[in-house]
Design a protein around this motif. Sequence first.
Motif, mmCIF file in Angstrom:
data_model
loop_
_atom_site.group_PDB
_atom_site.id
_atom_site.type_symbol
_atom_site.label_atom_id
_atom_site.label_comp_id
_atom_site.label_asym_id
_atom_site.label_seq_id
_atom_site.Cartn_x
_atom_site.Cartn_y
_atom_site.Cartn_z
ATOM 1 N N HIS A 100 0.829 -1.206 0.000
ATOM 2 C CA HIS A 100 0.000 0.000 0.000
ATOM 3 C C HIS A 100 0.867 1.261 0.000
ATOM 4 O O HIS A 100 0.573 2.221 -0.723
ATOM 5 C CB HIS A 100 -0.921 0.012 1.219
ATOM 6 C CG HIS A 100 -1.966 -1.056 1.216
ATOM 7 N ND1 HIS A 100 -1.677 -2.372 1.474
ATOM 8 C CD2 HIS A 100 -3.307 -1.003 0.990
ATOM 9 C CE1 HIS A 100 -2.785 -3.088 1.415
ATOM 10 N NE2 HIS A 100 -3.794 -2.283 1.116
ATOM 11 N N VAL A 123 -7.305 4.077 3.330
ATOM 12 C CA VAL A 123 -6.988 2.746 3.863
ATOM 13 C C VAL A 123 -5.852 2.824 4.880
ATOM 14 O O VAL A 123 -5.883 2.163 5.933
ATOM 15 C CB VAL A 123 -6.602 1.789 2.717
ATOM 16 C CG1 VAL A 123 -6.125 0.447 3.266
ATOM 17 C CG2 VAL A 123 -7.778 1.590 1.779
ATOM 18 N N ARG A 170 -8.887 -4.146 13.321
ATOM 19 C CA ARG A 170 -9.875 -3.663 12.351
ATOM 20 C C ARG A 170 -9.192 -2.934 11.191
ATOM 21 O O ARG A 170 -9.573 -3.100 10.021
ATOM 22 C CB ARG A 170 -10.868 -2.704 13.031
ATOM 23 C CG ARG A 170 -11.971 -3.388 13.824
ATOM 24 C CD ARG A 170 -13.099 -2.426 14.116
ATOM 25 N NE ARG A 170 -12.638 -1.246 14.858
ATOM 26 C CZ ARG A 170 -12.558 -1.176 16.173
ATOM 27 N NH1 ARG A 170 -12.889 -2.221 16.917
ATOM 28 N NH2 ARG A 170 -12.136 -0.073 16.764
ATOM 29 N N ARG A 175 -7.595 -5.485 8.961
ATOM 30 C CA ARG A 175 -8.611 -6.157 8.154
ATOM 31 C C ARG A 175 -9.116 -5.249 7.039
ATOM 32 O O ARG A 175 -9.362 -5.704 5.914
ATOM 33 C CB ARG A 175 -9.780 -6.579 9.048
ATOM 34 C CG ARG A 175 -9.482 -7.807 9.897
ATOM 35 C CD ARG A 175 -10.633 -8.113 10.818
ATOM 36 N NE ARG A 175 -10.399 -9.329 11.597
ATOM 37 C CZ ARG A 175 -11.110 -9.682 12.662
ATOM 38 N NH1 ARG A 175 -12.099 -8.921 13.075
ATOM 39 N NH2 ARG A 175 -10.824 -10.808 13.303
ATOM 40 N N GLY A 176 -9.261 -3.949 7.337
ATOM 41 C CA GLY A 176 -9.719 -3.018 6.327
ATOM 42 C C GLY A 176 -8.775 -2.953 5.129
ATOM 43 O O GLY A 176 -9.209 -2.713 4.003
ATOM 44 N N GLN A 218 -7.060 -5.572 4.252
ATOM 45 C CA GLN A 218 -6.954 -6.968 3.841
ATOM 46 C C GLN A 218 -5.578 -7.547 4.139
ATOM 47 O O GLN A 218 -5.042 -8.355 3.374
ATOM 48 C CB GLN A 218 -7.307 -7.123 2.360
ATOM 49 C CG GLN A 218 -8.713 -6.677 2.024
ATOM 50 C CD GLN A 218 -9.073 -6.868 0.564
ATOM 51 O OE1 GLN A 218 -8.216 -7.139 -0.275
ATOM 52 N NE2 GLN A 218 -10.350 -6.755 0.256
ATOM 53 N N LEU A 219 -5.028 -7.146 5.292
ATOM 54 C CA LEU A 219 -3.718 -7.644 5.711
ATOM 55 C C LEU A 219 -3.838 -8.837 6.646
ATOM 56 O O LEU A 219 -2.875 -9.569 6.837
ATOM 57 C CB LEU A 219 -2.922 -6.525 6.385
ATOM 58 C CG LEU A 219 -2.566 -5.350 5.462
ATOM 59 C CD1 LEU A 219 -1.974 -4.189 6.250
ATOM 60 C CD2 LEU A 219 -1.597 -5.794 4.367
ATOM 61 N N ALA A 264 -6.991 -11.884 8.024
ATOM 62 C CA ALA A 264 -8.333 -12.425 7.745
ATOM 63 C C ALA A 264 -9.330 -11.962 8.793
ATOM 64 O O ALA A 264 -8.963 -11.729 9.928
ATOM 65 C CB ALA A 264 -8.248 -13.947 7.700
#
Length: 291
Positions: free
Chosen positions: A213, A235, A282, A285-286, A288-289, A291
């Motif tokens: 990112h 993100v 959270r 997860r946002g 996508q690092l 599950a």
Amino acid sequence: MIKGSIVELITPTQPGVSPSYTDLERLVEWHIDQGTSALLIGSTLDSTVILDGEECYELFRRTVWQADGRIAVIADISASTTKESLAGLRIANDAVVDAVLLTIPVEDIRGHDAILTHFQTVARAARIPVYLREHPERSDLLPYGVIKQLAKISGIHGLIERGLNPEAPQALLEMEWPQGFGLYAGADRGAHRLMLKGFRGVVSTLANVAPSHVQALCTACRNGDEGQVEALQAVLKPILDALESHPLDITVRWALTEMGLIDEGARPLELPQSSDYAALRRALRGAQLVA
């Protein structure tokens, strides 16, 4: 010239607070896969990990060996005296790193002439590029005239600007620099604004956790794609907020452990409140690092 994301890589440890080379090699490989531009190793991100000369050499050597020319390796040889920096340079040269970083010393080297002499001495002894970084507590050490003199020293390739003076970035961008000399943001917050204006990249703590990112952010800034920059910032900001809520060595280690990239290490990864874990989880997860 290095462009893009330079991760200030945390040093993974094992019981006894010695480096975990297995975890280190896993992190190096991961950053190569994620597209990180360069690894900054041996830095003071985790002030509790104090390495002796032999451990520094092994850390540098193992990183270079795992990188195998696929990613640039920068060794932090910052020290409070010229003698100590030269000792670090010898270790870095022996380990065949690609470049070294020097932070402006504040205790034993005072005055602009002394600072110039310090960097001239190290740069002349180096066989590899040297990058300079402002000291986090002393923005007055590098007035623009001194910076221009430093940039002219053969072997010095760039300045990492810490954002200590809000007027400094624009003033630096308006100055003429030697060919091959670059400006880099020295902190994640606001780095996108500097890169959109012409900074070459960022020395990033956030890239420990979200390397692809951060690299994508650097690319979007270089391309002037403000829409993509805004999307990536949406993100990355929650992750950075959660990481900075407590000492970075703790939160970065916790995140990397949660992501399965390092073992827990020598110290328990305790944040003051369980809700702090939830906020960081959270954010991960946002992006996508996890599950």
